[in-house]
Design a protein around this motif. Structure first.
Motif, PDB file in Angstrom:
ATOM      1  N   THR A 128       0.825  -1.203   0.000  1.00 45.47           N
ATOM      2  CA  THR A 128       0.000   0.000   0.000  1.00 45.47           C
ATOM      3  C   THR A 128       0.861   1.256   0.000  1.00 45.47           C
ATOM      4  OG1 THR A 128      -1.791   1.147   1.116  1.00 45.47           O
ATOM      5  CG2 THR A 128      -0.228   0.025   2.526  1.00 45.47           C
ATOM      6  N   GLU A 161      -9.239   6.089  -9.680  1.00 43.27           N
ATOM      7  CA  GLU A 161      -9.834   6.806  -8.570  1.00 43.27           C
ATOM      8  C   GLU A 161     -11.216   7.322  -8.943  1.00 43.27           C
ATOM      9  OE1 GLU A 161      -7.318  10.012  -7.478  1.00 43.27           O
ATOM     10  OE2 GLU A 161      -8.549  10.620  -5.774  1.00 43.27           O
ATOM     11  N   GLU A 185      -7.668   4.367  -4.338  1.00 43.32           N
ATOM     12  CA  GLU A 185      -8.684   4.813  -3.369  1.00 43.32           C
ATOM     13  C   GLU A 185      -9.991   4.044  -3.471  1.00 43.32           C
ATOM     14  OE1 GLU A 185      -8.308   7.455  -1.223  1.00 43.32           O
ATOM     15  OE2 GLU A 185      -6.561   8.516  -2.018  1.00 43.32           O
ATOM     16  N   SER A 230     -11.810   2.945  -1.225  1.00 54.77           N
ATOM     17  CA  SER A 230     -12.770   3.217  -0.150  1.00 54.77           C
ATOM     18  C   SER A 230     -13.407   4.595  -0.274  1.00 54.77           C
ATOM     19  CB  SER A 230     -12.067   3.115   1.207  1.00 54.77           C
ATOM     20  OG  SER A 230     -11.284   4.274   1.418  1.00 54.77           O
ATOM     21  N   GLU A 258      -4.296   4.409  -0.842  1.00 55.22           N
ATOM     22  CA  GLU A 258      -5.421   4.614   0.069  1.00 55.22           C
ATOM     23  C   GLU A 258      -5.166   5.794   0.985  1.00 55.22           C
ATOM     24  OE1 GLU A 258      -8.733   2.763  -0.109  1.00 55.22           O
ATOM     25  OE2 GLU A 258      -8.605   4.554   1.112  1.00 55.22           O
ATOM     26  N   ASN A 294      -7.400   5.973   3.571  1.00 60.76           N
ATOM     27  CA  ASN A 294      -7.818   5.305   4.796  1.00 60.76           C
ATOM     28  C   ASN A 294      -6.697   4.368   5.226  1.00 60.76           C
ATOM     29  OD1 ASN A 294      -8.997   3.752   6.774  1.00 60.76           O
ATOM     30  ND2 ASN A 294     -10.967   3.607   5.718  1.00 60.76           N
ATOM     31  N   ALA A 299      -6.022   0.211   4.996  1.00 61.34           N
ATOM     32  CA  ALA A 299      -4.997  -0.223   4.054  1.00 61.34           C
ATOM     33  C   ALA A 299      -3.929  -1.046   4.764  1.00 61.34           C
ATOM     34  CB  ALA A 299      -4.370   0.991   3.368  1.00 61.34           C
TER      35      ALA A 299
END
Lengths: 237, 545
Positions: free
Chosen positions: A33, A85, A162, A164, A193, A195, A199
């Motif tokens: 990540t 994205e 991304e 999430s 990510e 988040n 991740a």
């Protein structure tokens, strides 16, 4: 030999120096990540890998072969697929047509059919909505479709940007569970990510990016314990 | 939304407002001269002219709008009186607007500002009775409104059938007059036509479903025969059209050339979503190549002089090359930027053709004349009627190619680019190749059209390749339905064919274009004959609301 290797990659948007010497590597079978704030260069890194942007300096190797000069469609042909994205499904095409579009670079009909079944097994919701126009799907379903579409290229390396973003927490959990499944089925994943908590919970290793440079690199478990990461990205004092 | 009105009181403001709006429309049509100009063309010989029919249409549409807005269209018999009154008031208001014009025009000389406010117009508006006719005008407006209101007492299906037939008659009269010069509808003929049309429209749905049933019950071979027979009938009609005369053939030739261009631009704009405003450039290049290679006036190529058929492949090839050459610099551009650059390209080609620089080669402002007509086995396609068959063949070829491409792998790549260029690229689509193929294919169709155009009019000048040709082509695609092949054909008939027939409107052509485009965008943004997908999308969006 690493599946993907970026060495000292510099990418510019016009005069803006967006990536200032990124060096990362992804091993076969891993989930890696990239975490960092807005503007850290995470999406730019992905776009540079898939050839939408070209590095002005530095090299990118896939399986030991340079890919940094290739146009995007050739990089897709070599087994790198991206779920961009913001989902960006083809709104005026239905679910099945979107998935077929993901397999555009392939010609093996049997393999395409198998992968369609695989996507439907991963996301049963998509099978229920097979004939629905993608533009009318919910946000979570569109994200599933975007990931499913990139899987249709049968990639060795999946770039997720991304996944999430803009989703309800329960959907985020489900998406990340699926990411783990996809990886377990043998696809290497490079995950961008914001988040960071989610991740780092699925990834094996992680890189922390700040303003175009890698500031930290470690295993996911170690990053979760790292003081700086906890303060800046996990919001834990 | 229909206004909610009480059961006891009649709401005056609604029909008055709608009626006055209709009145403004009628005034506008009168003052810019449309009504008077079209008065010369009869709908029914000696009974009603096209100008009068247009006024009637304004009246009827105004009354219908008033009745619908007030919510009477769906009311039951309880409010019968109010329904009639609503129609009457709306009709009266249109008359009031026109009457005011006549009265003011008789006192003040309006012609200083509105040159079309002539005594003839007043004579026409007052039903030939001049100032005394103002009362008659008001009365007839009111009565007409009541009659329109009364049609709402009829069953909806019957009302629709009558409306269809009444609307179709002026259009058919105009077409009849165009294809059979000098002939016009007589009263008995028009009445018979009205009966036939309304009956056809009334029972049309039944007949269609009955035929469908019968056909479905046929064995597969019979079904095929039915389909072939149907297509043969259409083909026969299409082939017989130019036998009606030279002028209609000329009109059809022009429509055909626009269909060819429309099919090409439809690939660029409709399929691939690349807004090209300089499309006329390829038409010009096709025409000039054809002219240079075939005209005896051109000497710099030596004594080489090709026939139409020998030159045709070169014309198409040159246009295709130009498509690629334009395509390369604009590969990275999108949307408005692409539109502006292509717009510039179209103008550059015209100005270069006009320039002294190329004058020794392509004639500058003198153009190139004496371009030979096509010859097939000793048979010269000299008349518009004969050329028509060549153009139809070209259109057919282009339509088949376009249809095949649309559902091909390349067609899907175009669609992906239209939807989202970045994602298309990430799916493994080669943007450079796919975009250039779109430009090249589109340009090839346009070049073919241009080459035939050159041979058709036998002399070409730079001013034939005006920006307006690009705009017309784009307009007919939008009106027909973006991305739809039947839409291109219908759009071309509507936007190129009709204005050719209605020559007295030529000065209002752009006005009518503008109105038609605005109206289409508001009411039917998917076009007249949209692709199934577009219709589905808009339909689903409505359902979601």
């Amino acid at each position: 030999m690493a599946l993907l290797e970026l060495n000292n990659v510099h990418t510019y948007y016009g005069a803006i120096h967006a990536l200032k010497g990124i060096t990362i590597h992804v091993e076969e079978g891993e989930i890696v990540t990239l975490i960092g704030a807005n503007g850290a260069g995470k999406s730019t890194t992905l776009n540079t890998i898939c050839g939408i942007l070209h590095p002005r300096e530095g090299t990118i190797y896939l399986d030991g072969e340079p890919i940094h000069g290739l146009p995007p469609h050739e990089i897709v042909g070599r087994g790198v697929a991206q779920a961009p994205e913001g989902r960006r499904v083809f709104g005026r095409l239905n679910v099945v047509e979107n998935l077929e579009m993901g397999a555009f670079a392939r010609k093996d009909k049997d393999g395409i059919r198998r992968d369609m079944e695989r996507v439907f097994a991963l996301f049963p919701r998509l099978k229920e909505r097979a004939k629905q126009l993608a533009g009318t799907l919910s946000g979570g379903e569109q994200q599933m479709l975007a990931i499913g579409r990139s899987l249709m290229a049968n990639p060795r390396l999946l770039l997720l940007d991304e996944p999430s973003m803009g989703l309800a927490p329960i959907l985020v959990e489900a998406i990340f569970e699926t990411i783990r499944q996809i990886n377990a089925q043998g696809t290497t994943i490079l995950l961008v990510e914001q988040n960071a908590l989610m991740a780092l919970s699925v990834a094996h290793r992680g890189y922390v990016l700040e303003t175009g440079t890698v500031v930290l690199h470690d295993t996911a478990a170690a990053l979760r314990e790292n003081e700086l990461v906890r303060k800046a990205y996990l919001g834990i004092e | 939304m229909p206004a909610i009105h009480s059961e006891t009181r009649f709401d005056w403001s609604q029909p008055v407002k709608t009626g006055l709006l209709g009145g403004v429309a009628a005034l506008l049509l009168s003052l810019i001269g449309v009504i008077e100009a079209s008065h010369a063309r009869p709908v029914i010989s000696g009974i009603i002219s096209l100008g009068q029919a247009l006024l009637l249409i304004v009246f009827v549409l105004t009354c219908v709008a008033a009745i619908r807005r007030a919510g009477y269209a769906r009311q039951e018999t309880s409010s019968r009186g109010r329904l009639l009154l609503c129609g009457g008031v709306a009709g009266l208001m249109v008359s009031v607007a026109l009457a005011a014009l006549v009265l003011i025009g008789n006192v003040v000389n309006l012609r200083a500002v509105f040159i079309k406010a002539s005594p003839e117009l007043y004579h026409l508006l007052t039903l030939g009775l001049d100032t005394g006719g103002v009362l008659a005008l008001l009365m007839s407006g009111f009565l007409l409104g009541i009659v329109v209101g009364a049609t709402y007492l009829l069953p909806a299906r019957l009302r629709r059938a009558i409306a269809m037939a009444l609307g179709a008659i002026p259009l058919l009269a105009v077409l009849y007059g165009a294809f059979f010069p000098g002939r016009r509808f007589t009263l008995p003929g028009a009445l018979a036509l009205f009966v036939v049309l309304s009956a056809g429209s009334y029972w049309g749905g039944d007949i269609r479903s009955l035929v469908k049933q019968r056909v479905a019950s046929l064995p597969p071979a019979g079904q095929r025969v039915y389909k072939i027979a149907l297509w043969a009938l259409v083909a026969l009609l299409v082939l017989l059209l130019p036998t009606t005369g030279s002028y209609p053939s000329q009109m059809l030739d022009l429509v055909g050339l626009y269909i060819l261009m429309g099919l090409g631009l439809n690939i660029v704009v409709g399929f691939a979503g690349l807004l090209d405003l300089g499309y006329v450039a390829f038409f010009a290049i096709g025409a000039y190549t054809q002219a240079v290679l075939t005209s005896p006036e051109i000497r710099w190529l030596g004594e080489v002089r090709l026939t139409f058929w020998e030159a045709l492949p070169f014309s198409v090839l040159m246009a295709t090359l130009a498509g690629v050459i334009l395509g390369i610099p604009v590969l990275r551009m999108r949307g408005d930027y692409l539109a502006i650059v292509t717009l510039g390209f179209g103008e550059i080609i015209r100005i270069v053709a006009l320039s002294d620089w190329l004058k020794p080669y392509i004639g500058g402002s003198n153009g190139i004349t004496r371009i030979p007509k096509p010859v097939i086995g000793g048979w010269e396609l000299a008349t518009p009627g004969r050329l028509y068959y060549l153009i139809i063949a070209g259109c057919l070829l282009a339509a088949v190619i376009a249809a095949r491409l649309k559902h091909s792998r390349l067609g899907r790549a175009w669609m992906a680019i239209r939807e989202d260029e970045d994602v298309a690229q990430a799916m493994g689509i080669d943007l450079v190749r796919t975009k250039l193929l779109a430009f090249a294919t589109g340009a090839a169709f346009s070049g073919l059209s241009g080459a035939i155009f050159a041979a058709m009019i036998t002399s070409i000048y730079p001013h034939s390749f005006h920006l307006l040709v690009s705009i017309n082509t784009l307009g007919l695609i939008i009106v027909g339905g973006m991305g739809s092949i039947p839409g291109v054909i219908l759009g071309s008939l509507a936007l190129v064919g009709l204005p050719e027939i209605l020559r007295e409107f030529s000065e209002y052509r752009l006005l009518i274009y503008g109105v038609a485009l605005v109206y289409m965008m508001l009411v039917r943004p998917e076009g007249l004959l949209p692709e199934a997908r577009r219709k589905l999308e808009l339909h689903e969006a409505e359902a979601a609301e």
